[in-house]
Every structure is written in structure tokens, then in C-alpha cells.
Design a protein around this motif. Structure first.
Motif, mmCIF file in Angstrom:
data_model
loop_
_atom_site.group_PDB
_atom_site.id
_atom_site.type_symbol
_atom_site.label_atom_id
_atom_site.label_comp_id
_atom_site.label_asym_id
_atom_site.label_seq_id
_atom_site.Cartn_x
_atom_site.Cartn_y
_atom_site.Cartn_z
ATOM 1 N N THR A 1 0.834 -1.195 0.000
ATOM 2 C CA THR A 1 0.000 0.000 0.000
ATOM 3 C C THR A 1 0.868 1.245 0.000
ATOM 4 O O THR A 1 2.027 1.224 0.431
ATOM 5 C CB THR A 1 -0.936 0.024 1.226
ATOM 6 N N ARG B 1 5.818 4.129 -1.853
ATOM 7 C CA ARG B 1 4.719 3.933 -2.801
ATOM 8 C C ARG B 1 3.710 5.074 -2.762
ATOM 9 O O ARG B 1 2.840 5.138 -3.638
ATOM 10 C CB ARG B 1 4.055 2.588 -2.520
ATOM 11 N N ARG C 1 1.649 3.471 -11.360
ATOM 12 C CA ARG C 1 0.448 2.643 -11.298
ATOM 13 C C ARG C 1 -0.775 3.472 -11.692
ATOM 14 O O ARG C 1 -0.922 4.628 -11.289
ATOM 15 C CB ARG C 1 0.254 2.072 -9.887
ATOM 16 N N SER D 1 -4.369 5.019 -11.782
ATOM 17 C CA SER D 1 -5.258 5.418 -10.685
ATOM 18 C C SER D 1 -6.697 4.966 -10.895
ATOM 19 O O SER D 1 -7.548 5.198 -10.039
ATOM 20 C CB SER D 1 -5.242 6.944 -10.538
ATOM 21 N N SER E 1 0.410 9.613 -8.422
ATOM 22 C CA SER E 1 0.708 9.036 -7.114
ATOM 23 C C SER E 1 -0.419 9.316 -6.125
ATOM 24 O O SER E 1 -1.227 10.234 -6.324
ATOM 25 C CB SER E 1 2.006 9.639 -6.573
ATOM 26 N N PRO E 2 -0.469 8.558 -5.032
ATOM 27 C CA PRO E 2 -1.419 8.878 -3.969
ATOM 28 C C PRO E 2 -1.272 10.317 -3.466
ATOM 29 O O PRO E 2 -2.271 10.971 -3.167
ATOM 30 C CB PRO E 2 -1.063 7.859 -2.875
ATOM 31 N N THR F 1 -10.292 0.976 -9.526
ATOM 32 C CA THR F 1 -9.586 -0.293 -9.717
ATOM 33 C C THR F 1 -9.092 -0.360 -11.149
ATOM 34 O O THR F 1 -9.647 0.282 -12.043
ATOM 35 C CB THR F 1 -10.501 -1.515 -9.442
ATOM 36 N N ASP G 1 -4.916 -3.254 -9.395
ATOM 37 C CA ASP G 1 -4.734 -2.182 -8.417
ATOM 38 C C ASP G 1 -6.093 -1.798 -7.848
ATOM 39 O O ASP G 1 -7.110 -1.873 -8.540
ATOM 40 C CB ASP G 1 -4.119 -0.937 -9.055
ATOM 41 N N TRP H 1 -7.855 1.458 -5.455
ATOM 42 C CA TRP H 1 -7.655 2.794 -4.898
ATOM 43 C C TRP H 1 -8.879 3.226 -4.101
ATOM 44 O O TRP H 1 -9.999 2.827 -4.401
ATOM 45 C CB TRP H 1 -7.448 3.814 -6.007
ATOM 46 N N TRP I 1 -3.512 3.639 -2.212
ATOM 47 C CA TRP I 1 -3.312 2.638 -3.262
ATOM 48 C C TRP I 1 -2.998 1.307 -2.615
ATOM 49 O O TRP I 1 -2.256 1.242 -1.621
ATOM 50 C CB TRP I 1 -2.164 3.025 -4.179
ATOM 51 N N THR I 2 -3.513 0.223 -3.166
ATOM 52 C CA THR I 2 -3.144 -1.123 -2.733
ATOM 53 C C THR I 2 -2.932 -1.997 -3.959
ATOM 54 O O THR I 2 -3.567 -1.807 -4.999
ATOM 55 C CB THR I 2 -4.224 -1.762 -1.837
ATOM 56 N N ALA J 1 -8.176 -1.266 0.280
ATOM 57 C CA ALA J 1 -7.976 0.177 0.155
ATOM 58 C C ALA J 1 -9.128 0.934 0.799
ATOM 59 O O ALA J 1 -8.916 1.942 1.496
ATOM 60 C CB ALA J 1 -7.849 0.560 -1.320
#
Length: 765
Positions: free
Chosen positions: A357, A387, A393, A395, A497-498, A581, A595, A597, A610-611, A630
Motif C-alpha cells: 500500500t 509507494r 500505477r 489510478s 501518485s497517492p 480499480t 490495483d 484505490w 493505493w493497494t 484500500a
């Protein structure tokens, strides 16, 4: 010619004088003399002015004490409550007395750093001129600069190494203090101060501590090769680190020191050759001797990701956190950070310990990074992969408010009841069909329904109408950019990014102002200079856009509206958010989600989670329960944060009007063409409120009644063609297009695996 015709000697002399221009030489000689005098005068004037300026600056130089010269240059990092969370160089410090420092190590340091050390008085004009000449003609080879060992000691003790501090004033003060240090301390004392102060990499300060950390021995137990390496490391501890995977540079630096010792006649060439033949890795201790962390009461793993970003930020600002002895105050909420760490590693259920995560929490009011998690179950790695800031990754559907519906409201003035089509869609110029998580189409639906239920086709159709250019401008204002041009696919999948999502959603939370996320609130250098850092905000959307997006995203938490984050609903918490996802690419041999979210916010906090797996192609993919991780981690963290700092509900700006459409409370921009078709809804209830009726907050008076929610749910698939007052048939026609009967959908909380529509596709959740 007769003798009488021959000129006499006196006649010839007079003739010579008669032919000579008496005025020429004095005039020419006087001009040259005046030029020389002018040049000398300017030089003297510059010297006097420079000397005066030097002593003026020197008069304001900070005081320097023995304790500062002998002390450790630890950079201390604080949280937002002034609590120490980290100290660089926290290893047990082994201070070596002069008698414990071998002569060979002293000779090595002097030879490589300041070979005229025993001849100058703190400042070495010859060294300065030599360094300047070498730099001009490129002959320095990085061996020595213009600063003496004494000046370096002063810099390490009281000054910052930031590029912004490399001024004449600072150099003058440094030189003045170096001269004074030489007056009060012996050469042996100064050298000993230096040897015990310098940064040696890996959080280690001082060569005695370094001897234990790298070799598990004291300095007097090291051989010549090992001592030469330690002497050469301060110039670039990371570059010359013998523990790195590439020891080429450490070996080269060790040999440079040995050659310098030969030139200074401290050792013979035979001794240097013998030491140079030894492998740079001989004798390294993997257990790091007797060094240990003093600690701060905060586990390193808890704050690892946040501190890593703080250090990177310091270096980006020109500071050296390992040498400058800074006091760094950050925006970290330590209690929230501890709660986040515990939730991710212990409380919240994940598919496996290998599932990872990344989490970022920002304050929408100012962009302060409140908490950050770079991973879970990371072992003993320090400053590992973060991460929360990686952007490789997709989103998924968290992109839809940013790329599609936000711009539609901002640029096209769409109301929340604008009709959009969920019908078969083929990407232009291809034969690729866009699908949703349930492989179904729902016909005509409102923008609010499409966003809450996270339908892909309406999002892409909306982006088509907005246009890539305007959508790009919109996300750019929210701190989001990429090298390649955006495409329609970007409407359901952004590579961000997150932290970027958290900051971007923060603009929805605060009414339309984007604040650049930042970690550091102030930096205090050793000389007491304080640098404050303030929020950097810019309005990027209207209050109307921010409010209407927020009102729609509240529905994501309501099961009655088939919201995809109903598992994150919290009674009494005024929140809005979006799930996301992504699917495995077709042909990868995997199916289902890659992924997951969850991004959401209140007026006080914006969270993005994020996971997934670090290596998705070598991993099993996310199960239905894995997708929920998530959402559950977000719920746990938001529940804690709002309990500490409860947020009130959002107030509708005067540029927005509430209207009744098909019995539902919807929102429209005042004076837009859609606003004129419907009567204003002056009731106090808010049909989109995500708080429960038991909420004790002020927002409860605006909560939708249970009966109205049931009514909305039962009619959510019907075409909206009427309002609280009867609209004309023409108005109704313009507000809605032909619709298809709604198809049943799978549970929002446990979506079925989707057919992949391409690499990184959002699957509609």
C-alpha cells in the motif's frame, strides 16, 4: 670640403637638439605614469574597501565555542507539535581522544584535505590561489579546494552548506572564525575536532564511530588501507561508501589518499603499493560493531517514508542534512502517522503480507502533508520504496472527477442532472470496445449517477465533449502532468501518485484552490538563521465546480445509490470520495483487478490510498476481499482523523442553485441555461448527505430522509424528465435523451472481475 666647411662636434650636438621634439617624451611619459597611478589607486581603494567589508562582515560572525567544535552535527527532525521524530546520525557516538587517533590517520587527513595545514594560521592564501588556478585550468581532479581544514571545521560547526549561503559574507565570517579558532586551539586539537565531527555516510558521524560501523574495530586497530579510506570519505560519503554495490569509487579514493601521503612523505611508495593491493571490502563488518541507535521514542519504520521525503526536500533546497546540523520542523501529525502505520500493518485485513500500500494525507487548507505511508511489512529497510509518491500505477476511476466531470462543470457548466449515455462505445480509430466491470450498459443516466456508480462509458463520452485540451488544463492546475499527451483513456486511468491525488482532491474539499503539498514548515541552521515555508495556493476551479463535484462524490458512500465505497461510510462524518480499480492487460494471462484505490476527503483532510502488488505480473492479482483493503484502510484512517478534528458540512456557494429534478435534489450553476428550466429548491434537506440521521453535527439538519432516499433509489434508473414544477415539453426534451432500460448490476462492494479493455484500464469501480 675644407676644414672650415666641416661641422664641429658642438655644431653636430646643437643640430641633434634642434631636430628633437622637446615636448613629446614628457607628454607620453606623464600619461603612462598617470595610468599606472590610477590603476594603483583603484587597487588600493578596492583593497581598502574589501578589507573594510571583510571586517564589517566579520564583526557580525556568530560566536563559536569548544562545545560546538567538538559536538556532533546531528540534524533533528520534529513533528508539527515540536516533538523529535528523528535524528540523523543517531548511532552511538564513539569520540576518539587525540591519543586514540593513529598518526597515519592524521597524516592521511592532512595529506588529502590540507597539506599546508601545519603552516597556515586558519586561512591559506597560497592554497586559495592554487585551488583557483587548478579550477581554471581543470587540474584539480577533485583533490583539494580552497578551504583549509580549520575552515571546514568552522563550516561544519556553525554554518550551513546550502548553496544559497555560499556568499562573500559567509566566506568572510568563516575565514575570521577560522583565524580565531587557530589562535585558541592547537593544530592537534583542531585536527581531532575535525576527525570526530565529519559525516561518514549511513548516518555515522566521526571516524571513530565509522571504524566501528564499517569494520567493527577502533581506529588504532585499522590497517593503513582502511585508515586511508576513512580519511578520504568525508568529501563524498555516499560516493565512496565501501558497502555500496559498486566499490570502484571507494577504491579510487583510497588510492588517491595513499598517493597524497607519498607526496607529503608520510609513507613510502612501497607502503602505499602494499596498502593499495588490499581489497576495499576486506575486513568489513556486516554487524556494524558496537554502534546502536539512541532512538527518539519513535520507531524508524513508522516514519520512514515521511522522513525520506523530508531529506530529499532538504537536499532539493540546497541543504546537506548530514553535515549541516539543522533543526527541521515538519507538518507531520505523529499520532495520525502511528495510527496509519498500525492500521496498515495490523488492524486492516489484506490479502497477504506481500500485498502493498501507499497512503498520503494532506490538509486541504494549506497543502501540508499530514501523514504518509510508503509500504507495509517492509522488514529492516530504511528509506525504502515510497509507494505514496510513485507514479507508475494507474489510478483507475479516481481520475474521473479530475479528467472528466470536473472539467465538464468548469468549462461546460453541466448540472449534476445532465444526461449522459452509457451505451456501446468503440475508441475512435480502433476496434477496441470500452467495457465496464459488469460488462453491461445502462443507457441514459445523470452525470451524478454515472460518477457515483463509476460507469466508464459516460466518463469517456464526457471527456469527448470537454475536449482533451481543456481537460489537460484542468488537471495541470491540480499539479498533474505527464510528458506524453493525454488520450481518451486518461479519462478512466491517470498515472499519478497517492500524494498527487490527495492534493488534487484537496482542491475539491476547500472550494477550488490547489495547494502544492509540502513537508517542511521551517528550517533552523546552526547559526540560528530560520527559514519559514508557507503554503503555495492557486485557485484552479470555481467554487461551484468544487461544490458540485463534492455533492456528487458524497453519493459514493451510499449503498442506496449503488455507491462503490459504501463500506467506507461513517455515521456523522461529512465526506466525499471515489474508488478506483484497474485490470490486468489483455493477453497477460491474468484476469481481475491489478490495483485498488480509495480517495476521499472532508473539509479538514484529504486521503488517497493505493493497494496492490509491487510485481503484479508475478502475483495472484486482487481478490474481491483484496479490492476492499484500500476502502477499509481509508475508512479506518478517516474515522480516526475526523474524531480528532471533526469537519462540518460544506456550504453551498451563492453561484450554485439547488433544484428538484424527478423528485431529487440536484445542483446547477446559477444563470446557466439548465438553471432556467427548473424551480429552485429552497428546502433545508440535502438529499446527497452521506451522514446518518443519528449525526449530532450541524449538517444533520440537511440530511436526506429515509423515505426520500428510498424514493431516489427506486427511481434511479428512470429518465429524469420532470422537476418539482412541471417543465415544458421542450425543456424536458432538451434535458433528457432517449434512455434504455437499466440492467441489473453486481454488488458495488464486491465487483465481478472485468474484461480488460487495455493496459491499465479502470474497471469502473
Amino acid at each position: 670640403m675644407t676644414n672650415n666647411d666641416q661641422p664641429t662636434r658642438s655644431d653636430r650636438h646643437r643640430a641633434d637638439y634642434d631636430d628633437y621634439d622637446y615636448d613629446d617624451e614628457p607628454r607620453h611619459g606623464g600619461l603612462v605614469k598617470r595610468i599606472i597611478l590610477w590603476i594603483l589607486g583603484i587597487i588600493i581603494l578596492l583593497f581598502v574597501a574589501g578589507t573594510a567589508l571583510f571586517f564589517y562582515y566579520a564583526s557580525s560572525a556568530p560566536r563559536i565555542s569548544r562545545s560546538e567544535l567538538a559536538g556532533q552535527n546531528t540534524t533533528t527532525i520534529y513533528d508539527d507539535q515540536n516533538r523529535v521524530i528523528s535524528r540523523l546520525g543517531a548511532q552511538k557516538r564513539e569520540y576518539a581522544t587525540s591519543g586514540e587517533v593513529p598518526d597515519n590517520l592524521k597524516h592521511a587527513v592532512v595529506a588529502i584535505e590540507d597539506r599546508r595545514f601545519y603552516k597556515h594560521h586558519g586561512v591559506d592564501p597560497i592554497r586559495i590561489m592554487g585551488a583557483a588556478t587548478a579550477n581554471i585550468f581543470g587540474r584539480s581532479a577533485g583533490m583539494q579546494g580552497g578551504s583549509t581544514l580549520t575552515q571546514q571545521l568552522v563550516k561544519l560547526s556553525v554554518f550551513s552548506t546550502a548553496a544559497s549561503d555560499r556568499t562573500f559574507k559567509r566566506k568572510a565570517q568563516e575565514a575570521w572564525l577560522a583565524i580565531n579558532v587557530e589562535r585558541h586551539f592547537s593544530k592537534n586539537q583542531i585536527l581531532n575536532f575535525y576527525i570526530n565531527k565529519v559525516y561518514m555516510g549511513n548516518g555515522v558521524y566521526g571516524m571513530q564511530t565509522a571504524a566501528q560501523y564499517y569494520y567493527g574495530k577502533d581506529l588504532d586497530e585499522l590497517d593503513l588501507s582502511q585508515q586511508a579510506l576513512l580519511a578520504g570519505m568525508p568529501q563524498s560519503p555516499t560516493y565512496y561508501n565501501p558497502l555500496s554495490s559498486n566499490t570502484k569509487y571507494a577504491t579510487q579514493r583510497r588510492n588517491e589518499v595513499l598517493n597524497a601521503m607519498v607526496r607529503s612523505k608520510y609513507i613510502s611508495q612501497a607502503q602505499a603499493n602494499q596498502a593499495a593491493s588490499e581489497s576495499i571490502t576486506d575486513g568489513l563488518d556486516p554487524d556494524h560493531g558496537n554502534t546502536s541507535n539512541n532512538g527518539t521514542g519513535v520507531k524508524e519504520k513508522v516514519i520512514d517514508a515521511y522522513v525520506k521525503q523530508v531529506l530529499a526536500d532538504l537536499e532539493a533546497k540546497g541543504y546537506n542534512p548530514y553535515n549541516d546540523g539543522l533543526k527541521v520542523h515538519t507538518n507531520l501529525d505523529l499520532d495520525a502517522q502511528k495510527h496509519l502505520y498500525d492500521a496498515a500493518n495490523n488492524s486492516v485485513s489484506f490479502q497477504s503480507d506481500q500485498m502493498q500500500t501507499g497512503v498520503a494525507v494532506t490538509d486541504p487548507h494549506n497543502g501540508q502533508v499530514v501523514a504518509m505511508l510508503g509500504g507495509r511489512h517492509t522488514g529492516n529497510v530504511v528509506y525504502g520504496l515510497n509507494r505514496a509518491v510513485q507514479t507508475n500505477r494507474s489510478s483507475g476511476s479516481t481520475a474521473k472527477p479530475l479528467m472528466d466531470y470536473g472539467p465538464a462543470i468548469e468549462y461546460l457548466q453541466w448540472p449534476t442532472f445532465k444526461r449522459v449515455q452509457d451505451t456501446r462505445f468503440v475508441y475512435p480509430g480502433t476496434n477496441k470496445v470500452l467495457r465496464d466491470f459488469d460488462n453491461q450498459y445502462k443507457g441514459s443516466m445523470t452525470m451524478r449517477e454515472a460518477l457515483v456508480q463509476s460507469r466508464n462509458v459516460p466518463a469517456i463520452r464526457t471527456l469527448q465533449e470537454v475536449g482533451i485540451k481543456r481537460a489537460t488544463d484542468f488537471v495541470s492546475g491540480l499539479g498533474i502532468s505527464q510528458k506524453d499527451p493525454y488520450t481518451l483513456q486518461s479519462g478512466i486511468a491517470l498515472y499519478i501518485s497517492p500524494l498527487q491525488i490527495s492534493a488534487a482532491y484537496g482542491a475539491f474539499a476547500n472550494g477550488g484552490t490547489y495547494y502544492k503539498p509540502y513537508y517542511i514548515s521551517s528550517i533552523t541552521t546552526q547559526d540560528g538563521n530560520v527559514k519559514q515555508f508557507n503554503p503555495q495556493g492557486k485557485r484552479t476551479m470555481s467554487k461551484a465546480t468544487a461544490y458540485m463535484i463534492t455533492e456528487m462524490l458524497k453519493g459514493v458512500f451510499n449503498a442506496s445509490e449503488q455507491g462503490s465505497a459504501s463500506d467506507a461510510k461513517l455515521d456523522g462524518v461529512n465526506q466525499a470520495g471515489k474508488t478506483g480499480t484497474t485490470n490486468y492487460p489483455s493477453g497477460s494471462g491474468h484476469s481481475g483487478a491489478m490495483d485498488s484505490w480509495m480517495a476521499g476527503y472532508t473539509k479538514n483532510y484529504s486521503i488517497a490510498v493505493w493497494t496492490g502488488y509491487d510485481h503484479p505480473m508475478q502475483s495472484p492479482g486482487l481478490s474481491d476481499q483484496g479490492i476492499k483493503s484500500a476502502i477499509l484502510l481509508y475508512r479506518d484512517l478517516m474515522d480516526y482523523l475526523d474524531s480528532q478534528n471533526h469537519a462540518s458540512n460544506w456550504s453551498m456557494p451563492d453561484t450554485v442553485e439547488a433544484v428538484r429534478v424527478n423528485g431529487k435534489r440536484q445542483f446547477v450553476i446559477k444563470d446557466s441555461k439548465w438553471a432556467l428550466e427548473y424551480a429552485a429548491d429552497d428546502s433545508d434537506d440535502d438529499s446527497d448527505q452521506d451522514t446518518s440521521s443519528s449525526s449530532s453535527t450541524s449538517s444533520s439538519s440537511r440530511s436526506e430522509s429515509s423515505s426520500e432516499r428510498d424514493s431516489e433509489n427506486s427511481s434511479s434508473r428512470t429518465e429524469e424528465s420532470s422537476s418539482s414544477r412541471t417543465a415544458s415539453s421542450a425543456s424536458a426534451s432538451s434535458a433528457s435523451s432517449s434512455s434504455a432500460p437499466a440492467a441489473s448490476s453486481s454488488s458495488a462492494s464486491a465487483p465481478a472481475p472485468a474484461q480488460s479493455a487495455g493496459n491499465g484500464n479502470g474497471n469502473g469501480q
